[in-house]
Design an enzyme around this catalytic site. Structure first.
Site, short mmCIF file in Angstrom:
data_model
loop_
_atom_site.label_atom_id
_atom_site.label_comp_id
_atom_site.label_asym_id
_atom_site.label_seq_id
_atom_site.Cartn_x
_atom_site.Cartn_y
_atom_site.Cartn_z
N GLU A 30 -88.96 -17.13 26.06
CA GLU A 30 -88.96 -17.45 24.57
C GLU A 30 -89.26 -19.40 24.64
O GLU A 30 -90.59 -19.88 24.06
CB GLU A 30 -88.42 -17.20 23.53
CG GLU A 30 -88.21 -15.60 22.92
CD GLU A 30 -89.73 -15.02 22.45
OE1 GLU A 30 -90.16 -16.13 21.91
OE2 GLU A 30 -90.42 -14.40 22.69
N CYS A 183 -106.37 -8.92 17.24
CA CYS A 183 -106.54 -9.24 16.60
C CYS A 183 -106.64 -10.73 17.46
O CYS A 183 -106.01 -11.99 15.80
CB CYS A 183 -105.43 -8.55 15.73
SG CYS A 183 -105.91 -9.85 13.89
N CYS A 190 -111.89 -4.98 15.92
CA CYS A 190 -111.21 -4.02 14.65
C CYS A 190 -111.85 -2.59 15.56
O CYS A 190 -110.97 -2.07 14.68
CB CYS A 190 -111.69 -4.95 13.68
SG CYS A 190 -111.73 -6.41 13.29
N CYS A 193 -108.79 -1.69 17.14
CA CYS A 193 -107.46 -1.77 16.21
C CYS A 193 -106.96 -0.71 15.78
O CYS A 193 -107.31 0.25 15.09
CB CYS A 193 -107.43 -2.55 15.56
SG CYS A 193 -106.67 -3.12 14.86
S1 SF4 Z 1 -108.41 -4.13 12.09
FE1 SF4 Z 1 -106.92 -4.79 12.82
S2 SF4 Z 1 -108.15 -6.36 14.42
FE2 SF4 Z 1 -109.58 -6.55 12.45
S3 SF4 Z 1 -108.80 -8.22 11.29
FE3 SF4 Z 1 -107.54 -5.86 10.64
S4 SF4 Z 1 -105.53 -6.51 12.04
FE4 SF4 Z 1 -107.19 -7.36 13.12
#
Ligand code: SF4
Length: 331
Positions: A30, A183, A190, A193
């Protein structure tokens, strides 16, 4: 959490159950990861953990050796705090890191974020861990219109709401890994995700425009001069004062250390957090070796010079061997 169980990054400071996390390794990682990327910190972590496998071993190391091993990681106050913290843990806590955020924050170099990360990851405490990855993911999940840094308190509050009562360490690491692997700042992936169905930024069609940011002020530019004074295969180095920029590190002098016929050897650009620096290099040969730290030029890499001075030293050494270097380079 299900996504993390499958797709987490395998990192040298992480352990797989049933092995318990080692608080020393969690702390070391860390501290190294403050202001440093994982790929850059990783070889340093491995070298430190090999050389100083326990907090007691690190506490017993001479500070200069630790500073030299840290060279290239930047933000050298972290290295001094690292030694200070190891010594305090060894001396006052019997070699065991305290396991609460409150007690961890009393140790040198441990602020709110690091205390929360160690408490959650190493000790399984419920703590709210918000680094820049988590900031980005939370800003996007909630499509926050308030720009950073003004939105920080609100992000913390929302992250607190999301953090589970059990498994806060895995949750924090899952959010960080998601921010790092999927992200990402410029082009969030996305479609891959696991949070897509809940993400308000995704729903806007322009998730990469979050987090909103206030315009940055341009970094001021400064100029300086470093001196390469050489005699009989040795170059003069100085130890910088403990307080201030690159404190306690070995470096080239920034004031002429002798009257000499100084020759221009180009310049190096380097960007620090709060300013950009152009440092020109002047070289000369000294008739004798007076007092001071004279380091063998052939072993200059072992001096543990911070990056800016390591670049200048390369220039100084190569000028001597007659190699042509571009007049200016970026450090
Ligand atoms: S869908 Fe997932 S990768 Fe896309 S902006 Fe939202 S949190 Fe980020």
């Amino acid at each position: 959490m299900r996504w993390f169980a499958v797709d987490k990054r395998r990192l040298p400071w992480r352990t797989e159950p049933p092995a318990a996390p080692d608080p020393y390794r969690v702390w070391l990682s860390e501290i190294m990861l403050q202001q440093t990327t994982v790929p850059h910190a990783r070889p340093y972590f491995e070298a430190f953990a090999r050389r100083w496998p326990t907090v007691e071993a690190l506490a017993a190391a001479p500070e200069e050796e630790v500073m030299a091993a840290w060279a290239g990681l930047g933000y050298y106050a972290r290295a001094r705090n690292l030694v200070g913290c190891a010594r305090k843990v060894a001396r006052e806590h019997g070699g065991r890191f305290p396991d609460t955020e409150e007690a961890l924050r009393k140790l040198p170099g441990i602020g709110r974020y690091t205390a929360a990360a160690i408490a959650a990851i190493a000790f399984g405490r419920r703590a709210v861990v918000v680094d820049s990855n988590v900031e980005r993911v939370v800003s996007r999940l909630f499509a926050m219109e308030t720009p950073l840094p003004a939105s920080r308190d609100e992000i913390y509050r929302l992250a607190d709401r999301l953090t589970p009562a059990h498994g806060a360490g895995d949750f924090a690491q899952a959010m960080m890994d998601l921010g790092s692997a999927i992200c990402t700042p410029r082009s969030p992936d996305c479609p891959r995700c696991p949070l897509r169905a809940h993400c308000l930024a995704f729903a806007t069609g322009a998730p990469e425009t979050y987090p909103r940011k206030t315009a940055k002020k341009a970094r001021p530019r400064r100029e300086g001069t470093a001196y390469w004074l050489e005699h009989d295969g040795h170059v003069l180095l100085v130890r910088r004062p403990e307080k201030g920029l690159l404190g306690g590190m070995l470096a080239l002098p920034e004031a002429a250390p002798a009257e000499a016929d100084w020759a221009e050897a180009g310049a190096v650009d380097h960007v620090f957090t709060h300013f950009a620096l152009t440092m020109r290099l002047l070289c000369a040969d000294a008739p004798t070796r007076d007092e001071g730290i004279w380091w063998p030029v052939e072993r200059i890499e072992e001096a543990g010079l911070p990056t800016l001075f390591a670049k200048l030293a390369r220039r100084g050494r190569e000028r001597r061997s007659g190699l042509a270097l571009p007049v200016r380079e970026n450090a």
